[in-house]
Design an enzyme around this catalytic site. Structure first.
Site, PDB file in Angstrom:
ATOM      1  N   GLU A  79     -36.950  23.343  33.126  1.00  0.00           N
ATOM      2  CA  GLU A  79     -37.939  23.925  34.034  1.00  0.00           C
ATOM      3  C   GLU A  79     -39.206  24.279  33.248  1.00  0.00           C
ATOM      4  OE1 GLU A  79     -37.357  28.227  35.157  1.00  0.00           O
ATOM      5  OE2 GLU A  79     -35.246  27.667  34.969  1.00  0.00           O
ATOM      6  N   CYS A 111     -32.474  26.778  36.326  1.00  0.00           N
ATOM      7  CA  CYS A 111     -31.532  26.727  35.199  1.00  0.00           C
ATOM      8  C   CYS A 111     -30.326  25.839  35.468  1.00  0.00           C
ATOM      9  CB  CYS A 111     -31.062  28.140  34.852  1.00  0.00           C
ATOM     10  SG  CYS A 111     -32.407  29.236  34.365  1.00  0.00           S
ATOM     11  N   HIS A 233     -23.699  30.851  33.224  1.00  0.00           N
ATOM     12  CA  HIS A 233     -25.125  30.843  32.915  1.00  0.00           C
ATOM     13  C   HIS A 233     -25.506  32.219  32.379  1.00  0.00           C
ATOM     14  CE1 HIS A 233     -29.382  30.559  33.020  1.00  0.00           C
ATOM     15  NE2 HIS A 233     -29.515  31.347  34.082  1.00  0.00           N
TER      16      HIS A 233
END
Length: 383
Positions: A79, A111, A233
């Site tokens: 990103e 993400c 994550h």
């Protein structure tokens, strides 16, 4: 056919900022970062490093000439794009000298992008069993001086070689995804830094996890008892821990929490690397845990704001430790420590491009670096 991660590499910039120093400069209790976020350092990228150079370095560390001849797809999840049209994968393909008959693409979804790339790579190898796919997660998280997210910044790249009969991990066929059209974190083209609704984003992270995991259990019949570890994550380490605590309890929580702390060793001293954070956690688990072993199952939770998430799993194979770097922590500890003034100067430096689209040459001794901008073109140097 067994398909999965055959090799995995990682690179972080050579500069690092201690969050205790940042806390002192911002008149903040350092425990807000150390305990509140479970973060202690963040990687700092100079202007000469971007997603192309970091991605190329991470891949170069693991690829042989034979790999470069077998690779027929390069995927970059990011990103932090440097071009609205040309995929970073194309530039990386050229820098690495991979054979020309290759599909090279860039995937964006906050993400989550590299996880999508991993799934695409697996499908490609299933169709073409002799193929190898290079999947790169490369990002630079930058929020601005004294911003709310400043302490969660970071930079780095993960590279994974996906193939049949992998030597690290076989990816299982149990993926469950969820999409929600929300605005918890976004980056308009006209803004230098992202916009984020922090409280809302952390709530969505957890709610997407609990609802997707419930669906995963319903579809697969698996439970947390089936897994030796879980990688999530990691926008900051405390968020991952809270997510784990939201779905686990009792002996499962105790076991998975022990592995979780081994899986965030690198994240805590690198910071948020967006698309690569979950795979940095996997690498940290593999290189810092003595408890995991071949045939262990690892559960993954990938989350990208906006939002898309995915839960999937993999099985470690015999000899996986032979593909790892036992000296990685020592290498990270050898990074150049910056003062806060140096960090502000280096991390937030911007290239000055004149009316003809030219910028002065840059000096960087890294294996790959941005050399200059000429006629609006980014010119990279291979060391």
């Amino acid at each position: 056919m067994n398909i999965g991660i055959d090799k995995i590499g990682f690179v972080a910039p050579s500069y690092v900022l201690d969050l205790a120093d940042l806390a002192a400069a911002r008149n903040i209790d350092p425990n807000k970062f150390k305990i509140g976020l479970l973060q202690s350092q963040m990687a700092v990228a100079p202007v000469s490093q971007d997603i192309v150079t970091l991605g190329a370095q991470a891949a170069q560390a693991i690829l042989t000439d034979q790999d470069k001849q077998a690779i027929d797809m390069v995927i970059v999840g990011t990103e932090s794009s440097v071009d609205q049209s040309k995929a970073a994968a194309v530039s990386i393909h050229g820098l690495l000298g991979i054979q020309p008959f290759v599909r090279s693409i860039e995937i964006k979804e906050a993400c989550y992008g590299a996880t999508a790339g991993l799934s695409l790579a697996k499908s490609h190898v299933a169709q073409f069993p002799t193929s190898k796919v290079l999947v790169i997660a490369s990002d630079i998280a930058k929020y601005g001086i004294a911003s709310g997210g400043e302490s969660t910044q970071g930079a780095g790249a993960i590279a994974m070689l996906v193939s049949a009969d992998p030597r690290i991990m076989v990816l299982n066929n149990d993926n469950i995804c969820q999409t929600r059209d929300i605005m918890d974190f976004w980056r308009p083209n006209y803004d230098k830094y992202p916009r984020v609704d922090g409280k809302y984003s952390t709530e969505q992270y957890t709610d997407c996890l609990t609802t997707t995991f419930a669906r995963y259990q319903e579809k697969t019949g698996k439970s947390l008892a089936d897994f030796a570890a879980m990688c999530l994550h990691i926008p900051f380490s405390k968020q991952g821990l809270k997510g784990l605590q939201a779905i686990a309890q009792g002996s499962d929580l105790e076991r998975l929490t022990e592995r979780f702390h081994e899986a965030i060793v690198y994240n805590q001293i690198v910071g948020n690397i967006y698309t690569g954070s979950i795979f940095l956690s996997l690498l940290s688990l593999l290189e810092n845990s003595q408890a995991i072993q071949a045939d262990d199952q690892v559960l993954f939770y990938s989350y990208g704001s906006g939002a898309v998430c995915e839960i999937f799993s993999g099985r470690l194979v015999e000899g996986f430790r032979d593909q790892l770097d036992s000296q990685r922590l020592e290498k990270l500890e050898a990074r150049t420590r910056l003062t806060v003034d140096q960090y502000e100067s280096i991390f937030f430096e911007e290239l000055q491009v004149d009316d003809q689209g030219n910028a002065a040459e840059l000096t960087d001794t890294a294996p790959f670096a941005l050399h200059k901008i000429e006629d609006h073109k980014r010119i990279y140097r291979k060391g």
